[in-house]
Design a protein around this motif. Sequence first.
Motif, short mmCIF file in Angstrom:
data_model
loop_
_atom_site.label_atom_id
_atom_site.label_comp_id
_atom_site.label_asym_id
_atom_site.label_seq_id
_atom_site.Cartn_x
_atom_site.Cartn_y
_atom_site.Cartn_z
N SER A 68 0.84 -1.21 0.00
CA SER A 68 0.00 0.00 0.00
C SER A 68 0.87 1.25 0.00
O SER A 68 2.07 1.18 0.30
CB SER A 68 -0.88 0.02 1.25
OG SER A 68 -0.06 0.18 2.41
N ALA A 69 0.26 2.38 -0.31
CA ALA A 69 0.98 3.65 -0.23
C ALA A 69 1.34 3.93 1.22
O ALA A 69 2.41 4.48 1.51
CB ALA A 69 0.12 4.77 -0.80
N THR A 70 0.48 3.53 2.14
CA THR A 70 0.76 3.73 3.57
C THR A 70 2.05 2.99 3.96
O THR A 70 2.88 3.52 4.69
CB THR A 70 -0.43 3.22 4.41
OG1 THR A 70 -1.62 3.89 3.97
CG2 THR A 70 -0.23 3.50 5.88
N TRP A 73 4.95 5.04 2.89
CA TRP A 73 5.28 6.12 3.84
C TRP A 73 6.21 5.59 4.93
O TRP A 73 7.19 6.22 5.30
CB TRP A 73 4.01 6.65 4.53
CG TRP A 73 3.07 7.44 3.66
CD1 TRP A 73 3.37 8.12 2.52
CD2 TRP A 73 1.66 7.66 3.89
NE1 TRP A 73 2.25 8.74 2.02
CE2 TRP A 73 1.19 8.48 2.83
CE3 TRP A 73 0.77 7.25 4.88
CZ2 TRP A 73 -0.14 8.90 2.75
CZ3 TRP A 73 -0.57 7.67 4.80
CH2 TRP A 73 -1.01 8.48 3.74
N PHE A 94 -3.91 13.81 2.84
CA PHE A 94 -2.95 12.72 2.62
C PHE A 94 -1.52 13.16 2.91
O PHE A 94 -0.76 12.44 3.56
CB PHE A 94 -3.11 12.13 1.21
CG PHE A 94 -4.30 11.24 1.09
CD1 PHE A 94 -4.29 9.96 1.61
CD2 PHE A 94 -5.47 11.69 0.48
CE1 PHE A 94 -5.40 9.13 1.52
CE2 PHE A 94 -6.59 10.88 0.39
CZ PHE A 94 -6.56 9.60 0.91
N THR A 135 3.21 15.57 -2.19
CA THR A 135 2.08 14.79 -2.68
C THR A 135 1.69 15.38 -4.02
O THR A 135 1.16 16.50 -4.07
CB THR A 135 0.91 14.86 -1.67
OG1 THR A 135 1.39 14.41 -0.40
CG2 THR A 135 -0.26 13.99 -2.10
N ASN A 137 -0.50 14.54 -6.28
CA ASN A 137 -1.94 14.71 -6.47
C ASN A 137 -2.62 14.50 -5.12
O ASN A 137 -2.60 13.39 -4.60
CB ASN A 137 -2.44 13.70 -7.50
CG ASN A 137 -3.79 14.07 -8.06
OD1 ASN A 137 -3.93 15.06 -8.78
ND2 ASN A 137 -4.79 13.28 -7.73
N THR A 139 -5.47 13.76 -3.21
CA THR A 139 -6.76 13.12 -3.47
C THR A 139 -7.89 13.71 -2.62
O THR A 139 -9.05 13.67 -3.00
CB THR A 139 -6.64 11.61 -3.18
OG1 THR A 139 -5.35 11.18 -3.62
CG2 THR A 139 -7.69 10.81 -3.89
N ASP A 165 4.48 11.19 -3.41
CA ASP A 165 3.28 10.36 -3.35
C ASP A 165 2.46 10.66 -4.60
O ASP A 165 1.93 11.76 -4.76
CB ASP A 165 2.50 10.71 -2.07
CG ASP A 165 1.26 9.85 -1.89
OD1 ASP A 165 0.81 9.22 -2.86
OD2 ASP A 165 0.73 9.81 -0.75
N SER A 167 -0.06 8.53 -5.59
CA SER A 167 -1.05 7.44 -5.48
C SER A 167 -2.23 7.59 -6.42
O SER A 167 -2.72 6.61 -6.95
CB SER A 167 -1.57 7.36 -4.05
OG SER A 167 -0.57 6.84 -3.22
N SER A 168 -2.71 8.83 -6.59
CA SER A 168 -3.91 8.99 -7.42
C SER A 168 -3.59 9.65 -8.75
O SER A 168 -4.48 10.22 -9.38
CB SER A 168 -4.97 9.78 -6.64
OG SER A 168 -4.43 10.97 -6.14
N SER A 186 -0.36 3.36 -4.87
CA SER A 186 -1.07 2.08 -4.79
C SER A 186 -1.91 1.92 -6.06
O SER A 186 -2.14 2.88 -6.78
CB SER A 186 -1.90 1.99 -3.51
OG SER A 186 -2.45 3.23 -3.16
N GLN A 188 -5.10 0.90 -6.63
CA GLN A 188 -6.58 0.93 -6.67
C GLN A 188 -7.11 2.28 -7.17
O GLN A 188 -8.27 2.59 -6.97
CB GLN A 188 -7.17 0.58 -5.31
CG GLN A 188 -7.00 1.60 -4.21
CD GLN A 188 -5.69 1.47 -3.45
OE1 GLN A 188 -4.76 0.86 -3.94
NE2 GLN A 188 -5.59 2.04 -2.26
N LYS A 189 -6.24 3.08 -7.78
CA LYS A 189 -6.70 4.38 -8.30
C LYS A 189 -6.54 4.39 -9.82
O LYS A 189 -7.29 3.71 -10.50
CB LYS A 189 -5.97 5.48 -7.56
CG LYS A 189 -6.36 5.35 -6.08
CD LYS A 189 -5.81 6.31 -5.11
CE LYS A 189 -6.32 5.91 -3.74
NZ LYS A 189 -5.66 6.61 -2.66
C1 LIG Z 1 -5.17 6.61 -1.47
C2 LIG Z 1 -4.00 7.40 -1.10
C3 LIG Z 1 -3.08 6.96 -0.13
C4 LIG Z 1 -3.30 5.71 0.66
O1 LIG Z 1 -3.21 4.58 -0.11
P1 LIG Z 1 -3.28 3.12 0.58
O2 LIG Z 1 -3.05 2.19 -0.56
O3 LIG Z 1 -4.64 3.01 1.19
O4 LIG Z 1 -2.23 3.08 1.61
C5 LIG Z 1 -1.98 7.74 0.13
N1 LIG Z 1 -1.77 8.89 -0.53
C6 LIG Z 1 -2.64 9.36 -1.46
C7 LIG Z 1 -2.34 10.64 -2.15
C8 LIG Z 1 -3.76 8.62 -1.77
O5 LIG Z 1 -4.61 9.08 -2.71
#
Ligand SMILES: *Cc1c(COP(=O)(O)O)cnc(C)c1O
Length: 354
Positions: A68-70, A73, A94, A135, A137, A139, A165, A167-168, A186, A188-189
Amino acid sequence: MSRVISFYPGPSRVESKVPDYMIDAYKTGILSINHRSQAFMNLLEDTCEILKKKLNIPESYEIYYTSSATECWEIIAQSAIGTSGSYHVYNGAFGEKWLHYTRALTSNCLQHPFDINEKLNVKNLKPGDKLICLTQNETSNGTQISEKLLRKIRKIFPDNLIAIDASSSMAGVHLDFNQADIWFASVQKCFGLPSGLALIICSPRAVEHAKSIAENRHYNSLKRIKVNMDNWQTTNTPNILGIYLLNRVVNNRKTIKKVHGELLSRKKSWTTFFNKFDDIDFLVDNKSVRSDTVFALKSESKLIEMLKIKALEKDIVLGNGYGRLTENTFRIANFPAIKKKEIKILKTFLRTRK
Ligand SMILES: *Cc1c(COP(=O)(O)O)cnc(C)c1O
């Protein structure tokens, strides 16, 4: 077809081919094979190659898999920050969470919050020799840091390591990976995949830095991950199904510049669309900082509540506002897996409200 049309910005609509790929994964036998086997090693190597080609990741950068992105971190806090510390530049929930996770694990953390309507003023940044955390983007509020701005930060602070980061935005937005040393996301985005897998992408300088810190107290220490990956191995049994699906989905995607171009034209059309409303508006007034992939929209809480309920009756899922913004905003994902006809359905719904 899935019954619901999801505009949630994570977990989000998965690519329509995911069910077929899941069956393929089962049939190939990859799910039942040891992760130290040659078949799995080949999958890892092939997936890295596909990612580099489709997302325009420099050959010299290394790609590692996490959950995961978490987790990313925490990996950065444990293994990449070292004694000089970190400098967190953020304007939303985030980026702030990243700061808090890091602060819990390290002792030399500084913060630079900025306003959501501010185009980050690079001259105000004072990172010293700390690792800069951005970060790309955000989210939670639908803002982004532009490629131009990332270039400027890189130019002004050439000696700092920069972690981003994305992630999105990764796999949706064209990212110039050379402008930072550690990128993570991660899946899932924008990747349009089920959750439970993330990527952390490191420049040669980041890899050297992690080696020199040589932090070795965790199963997911960056150096340990790197040493394993040198042999197409992982530190623990990874999400093999997730990696298989990633391989297939990214392989089936157009190159990132084309994907990004498509999202930009959708963004333009959404902007024109919302400009016609007098009771819904973008949360962020400054157009130049609005995200390409996540739209945060503000309105009266009563209207938002009504829209969410009525949308659900039509099997349309809108994204809730995030954190402090829950009541007065909702979010719409502009991710590549969303179909044109689904956008049309949402626009009709928002226009007619029934
Ligand atoms: C969704 C998101 C996260 C967390 O992602 P996980 O996979 O739930 O750990 C962290 N940073 C940003 C910018 C996100 O959009």
